[in-house]
Scaffold this active site. Structure first.
Site, PDB file in Angstrom:
ATOM      1  N   THR A 104      43.277  46.729  44.222  1.00 54.77           N
ATOM      2  CA  THR A 104      42.675  47.309  45.505  1.00 54.77           C
ATOM      3  C   THR A 104      42.593  48.920  45.395  1.00 54.77           C
ATOM      4  OG1 THR A 104      43.019  45.282  46.740  1.00 54.77           O
ATOM      5  CG2 THR A 104      42.645  47.215  47.850  1.00 54.77           C
ATOM      6  N   ASP A 147      41.044  43.036  38.842  1.00 51.40           N
ATOM      7  CA  ASP A 147      41.720  42.465  39.995  1.00 51.40           C
ATOM      8  C   ASP A 147      42.873  41.847  39.286  1.00 51.40           C
ATOM      9  OD1 ASP A 147      40.898  41.281  43.083  1.00 51.40           O
ATOM     10  OD2 ASP A 147      42.696  40.452  41.833  1.00 51.40           O
ATOM     11  N   SER A 148      44.148  42.194  39.816  1.00 57.74           N
ATOM     12  CA  SER A 148      45.094  41.490  39.210  1.00 57.74           C
ATOM     13  C   SER A 148      45.691  39.934  39.117  1.00 57.74           C
ATOM     14  CB  SER A 148      46.578  42.255  39.601  1.00 57.74           C
ATOM     15  OG  SER A 148      46.942  41.484  41.043  1.00 57.74           O
ATOM     16  N   SER A 149      44.630  39.363  39.665  1.00 55.74           N
ATOM     17  CA  SER A 149      44.586  37.869  39.808  1.00 55.74           C
ATOM     18  C   SER A 149      43.913  37.486  38.360  1.00 55.74           C
ATOM     19  CB  SER A 149      43.620  37.238  41.143  1.00 55.74           C
ATOM     20  OG  SER A 149      44.239  37.492  41.957  1.00 55.74           O
ATOM     21  N   GLN A 160      62.686  26.534  46.676  1.00 53.22           N
ATOM     22  CA  GLN A 160      61.635  26.869  47.462  1.00 53.22           C
ATOM     23  C   GLN A 160      61.842  27.910  48.684  1.00 53.22           C
ATOM     24  OE1 GLN A 160      59.301  23.093  49.044  1.00 53.22           O
ATOM     25  NE2 GLN A 160      59.671  22.588  46.865  1.00 53.22           N
ATOM     26  N   CYS A 161      63.214  28.019  49.072  1.00 49.95           N
ATOM     27  CA  CYS A 161      63.492  28.860  50.044  1.00 49.95           C
ATOM     28  C   CYS A 161      63.360  30.543  49.426  1.00 49.95           C
ATOM     29  CB  CYS A 161      64.830  28.967  50.661  1.00 49.95           C
ATOM     30  SG  CYS A 161      65.148  27.354  51.338  1.00 49.95           S
ATOM     31  N   ASP A 167      48.424  41.425  43.894  1.00 46.16           N
ATOM     32  CA  ASP A 167      48.427  40.112  44.008  1.00 46.16           C
ATOM     33  C   ASP A 167      49.608  39.460  42.901  1.00 46.16           C
ATOM     34  OD1 ASP A 167      46.760  39.998  45.815  1.00 46.16           O
ATOM     35  OD2 ASP A 167      45.271  39.220  44.446  1.00 46.16           O
TER      36      ASP A 167
HETATM   37  N1  ASN Z   1      43.307  41.279  44.686  1.00 44.38           N
HETATM   38  C1  ASN Z   1      43.813  42.804  44.581  1.00 44.38           C
HETATM   39  C2  ASN Z   1      44.676  42.675  43.297  1.00 44.38           C
HETATM   40  O1  ASN Z   1      45.822  42.002  43.247  1.00 44.38           O
HETATM   41  C3  ASN Z   1      45.097  42.838  45.873  1.00 44.38           C
HETATM   42  C4  ASN Z   1      45.405  44.081  45.925  1.00 44.38           C
HETATM   43  O2  ASN Z   1      45.718  45.009  44.823  1.00 44.38           O
HETATM   44  N2  ASN Z   1      45.915  44.533  47.167  1.00 44.38           N
HETATM   45  O3  ASN Z   1      44.275  43.208  42.213  1.00 44.38           O
END
Ligand code: ASN
Length: 340
Positions: free
Chosen positions: A12, A56-58, A274-275, A89
């Site tokens: 972002t 985008d890091s996804s 999961q905690c 992300d």
């Molecule tokens: N979708 C963005 C990413 O991970 C989110 C971010 O950077 N705040 O690239």
């Protein structure tokens, strides 16, 4: 004058709104430099390496982790510190895997980014980036104060392999509840000295072998035997099993038998909770007692991100089940606290 190497991967921080679709898309480093004229006033020599494409890091993946780690290795001797601009992300996954790949690191590797693009009036990018640069250049008696892979976000410095993204809406996007914050930036940057890794006497080694044959089994009441079998039968070498509370599971015989068979067939099963706060304690309750006996491994207080990437790293190092099983329960980069 300090030499700082900036690796720009996307996220972002450098995004702009596509005028046609209204969605945020990654943009080049020039945008960041234009919006941050203060960069030119800094008393550092900055070198920027921009990835192509910036993402985008996804869309992060092991081949990009390898590229990042190799760039750090290639430039290691000539720079005082490294700042990686990265989407938030999957930032904790990247910080975790880099901590394993970069053994004996004696210089700061600081990942940062932002929740709002640098061009927005209320952006958090400016502060994050400036503080990341300052920490990447901080020295004491000629030695780097930070000798590990960290995340700097919203004025807090976290050990990378202890952190996770916990909020997608606030500037305070990261937390590391199982390990103290390494530094806080206010008027001064206050380092939590006792919490920092000191690798001064270690040798810096880059590990480039990764094996991503890792699976995940997240338990929930009512989960079907068929689904569990499908996961256990998948072509993976290890399974991160996300359990209840302090590492507890159902005690049904069919379930324990399935796990035992998978371990016998060569798969490592790593128990993490999961905690988000606290640690796995095998044997504390009856509902985790049987797990140890069938060879389920203790993930202690590791984050999910650290568990998955540690297994990829260890599987790259070792071909046999036993060595991976042995090392995954050991603290190798400050990623877990052994409590027994
Ligand atoms: N979708 C963005 C990413 O991970 C989110 C971010 O950077 N705040 O690239």
């Amino acid at each position: 004058m300090q030499n700082i190497f900036i690796i720009y991967t996307g996220g972002t921080i450098g995004m702009v709104k596509d005028p046609d679709t209204g969605t945020f898309v990654p943009f080049d480093f020039e945008l960041i430099a234009r919006n941050l004229p203060d960069l030119a006033r800094l008393n550092y020599r900055l070198t920027v390496h921009s990835f192509t494409p910036i993402i985008d890091s996804s869309n992060m993946k092991p081949s990009i982790w390898l590229e990042m780690a190799q760039i750090i290795k290639d430039n290691y001797e000539h720079y005082d510190g490294f700042v990686i601009l990265h989407g938030s992300d999957t930032m904790s996954f990247s910080a975790s895997i880099l901590s394993f790949m970069l053994e004996g690191l004696q210089k700061p590797v600081i990942l940062s980014g932002s929740q709002l693009p640098i061009g927005e009036i209320r952006t958090d990018a400016r502060e994050n980036m400036m503080t990341a640069l300052e920490i990447a250049s901080a020295k004491e008696n000629g030695k780097a104060i930070i000798q590990e892979v960290c995340i700097l976000f919203d004025n807090k410095l976290f050990r990378g392999n202890r952190s996770f993204k916990y909020n997608s809406a606030k500037f305070e996007a990261f937390r590391s509840p199982n390990y103290p914050v390494l530094a806080e930036a206010g008027i001064h940057i206050n380092y939590n000295r006792e919490a920092l890794l000191d690798n001064t006497d270690k040798e810096f080694i880059l590990h480039t072998e990764l094996d991503n044959r890792v699976g995940v089994l997240k338990l929930f009441p009512g989960i079907s035997p068929d689904f569990i079998r499908a996961i256990l039968d998948a072509d993976v070498r290890s399974i991160v099993m996300e359990t209840f509370g302090s590492g507890n599971t159902m005690t049904d015989e069919w379930f324990l038998d399935m796990l035992a068979a998978a371990v016998k067939n060569g798969k490592n099963i790593l128990d993490i909770s999961q905690c988000k706060v606290g640690s796995v304690e095998l044997g504390r309750y009856e509902t985790s007692q049987g797990l140890k006996a069938i060879g389920v491994l203790n993930g202690y207080d590791m984050t999910f991100e650290a568990a998955v990437t540690k297994l990829m790293y260890l599987q790259g190092q070792f071909d046999d089940q036993e060595s991976v099983a042995y090392w995954v329960e050991k603290n190798i980069r400050g990623e877990l606290t052994v409590n027994d």
